[in-house]
Enzyme design. Structure first.
Site, mmCIF file in Angstrom:
data_model
loop_
_atom_site.group_PDB
_atom_site.id
_atom_site.type_symbol
_atom_site.label_atom_id
_atom_site.label_comp_id
_atom_site.label_asym_id
_atom_site.label_seq_id
_atom_site.Cartn_x
_atom_site.Cartn_y
_atom_site.Cartn_z
ATOM 1 N N GLN A 1 0.805 -1.222 0.000
ATOM 2 C CA GLN A 1 0.000 0.000 0.000
ATOM 3 C C GLN A 1 0.839 1.274 0.000
ATOM 4 O O GLN A 1 0.346 2.338 -0.335
ATOM 5 C CB GLN A 1 -0.941 0.009 1.219
ATOM 6 C CG GLN A 1 -1.992 -1.076 1.156
ATOM 7 C CD GLN A 1 -2.820 -1.071 2.410
ATOM 8 O OE1 GLN A 1 -2.459 -1.685 3.406
ATOM 9 N NE2 GLN A 1 -3.926 -0.351 2.398
ATOM 10 N N HIS B 1 -6.748 -9.951 5.192
ATOM 11 C CA HIS B 1 -6.895 -8.773 4.323
ATOM 12 C C HIS B 1 -5.515 -8.252 3.903
ATOM 13 O O HIS B 1 -5.284 -7.944 2.727
ATOM 14 C CB HIS B 1 -7.680 -7.712 5.111
ATOM 15 C CG HIS B 1 -7.829 -6.383 4.452
ATOM 16 N ND1 HIS B 1 -9.062 -5.820 4.169
ATOM 17 C CD2 HIS B 1 -6.912 -5.469 4.046
ATOM 18 C CE1 HIS B 1 -8.866 -4.630 3.594
ATOM 19 N NE2 HIS B 1 -7.575 -4.393 3.509
HETATM 20 NI NI NI Z 1 -6.370 -2.818 2.922
#
Ligand code: NI
Length: 169
Positions: A51, A134
């Site tokens: 991310q 996740h």
């Molecule tokens: Ni996420």
């Protein structure tokens, strides 16, 4: 420490499959500290290196309310998962404002390394089980909305485009 910019879905870099960490050095410690700071600032309960556009198998998670449970997972693997599944409404720092129900195994056993390279195993349930699955998805180039139907994914992409237009208008 430093706050790191977070990639936003559907940025194609989020589809990158992260490679294993092989060097356990000061740079790794610094990176995990910056990731934790970025996660707390967001605020969020988990962040995968993917991310922040670093394609290494690194995750930070803290599901406590008082920032007392920071855990760093390097090269994490799910080595056991319950047959019983649970539905949880998930969100993601890379998909702001979107919350959708996803079904996953309710408990998982995870094997990972810490920042020193030492292996550990941990049994995860409740929110921690959701979060680790996740985040491992992120390392494999998958965002949680990709568990949803194509129709829902299209609707989410449309909604995000509208939000971005409003922000830049
Ligand atoms: Ni996420």
């Amino acid at each position: 420490m430093a706050l790191l910019p977070i990639l936003r879905y559907p940025d194609p870099r989020l589809k990158t499959v992260a490679t294993p960490v092989t060097q356990f050095d000061d740079a790794l410690v610094k990176l995990t500290q910056d990731m934790a700071e970025t996660m707390y600032d967001a605020p969020g309960v988990g962040l995968a290196a993917t991310q922040i556009d670093v394609h290494k198998r690194i995750i930070v998670i803290d599901v406590t309310d008082d920032k007392s449970g920071l855990t760093v997972f390097i090269n994490p693997e799910i080595i056991d998962a319950s047959k019983e599944c649970k539905v949880y409404e998930e969100g993601c720092l890379s998909v702001p404002g979107i919350y959708e129900k996803v079904e996953r195994p309710g408990t998982v056993k995870v094997r990972a390394q810490n920042v020193k390279g030492e292996w550990f195993e941990t049994d995860c349930d409740e929110l921690l089980a959701v979060c680790i699955q996740h985040e491992i998805d992120h390392l494999n180039g998958k965002v949680f909305v990709e568990h949803l139907s194509q129709l829902k994914q299209t609707r989410i992409k449309t909604k995000i485009k509208k939000q971005e237009k409003l922000q830049t208008a």
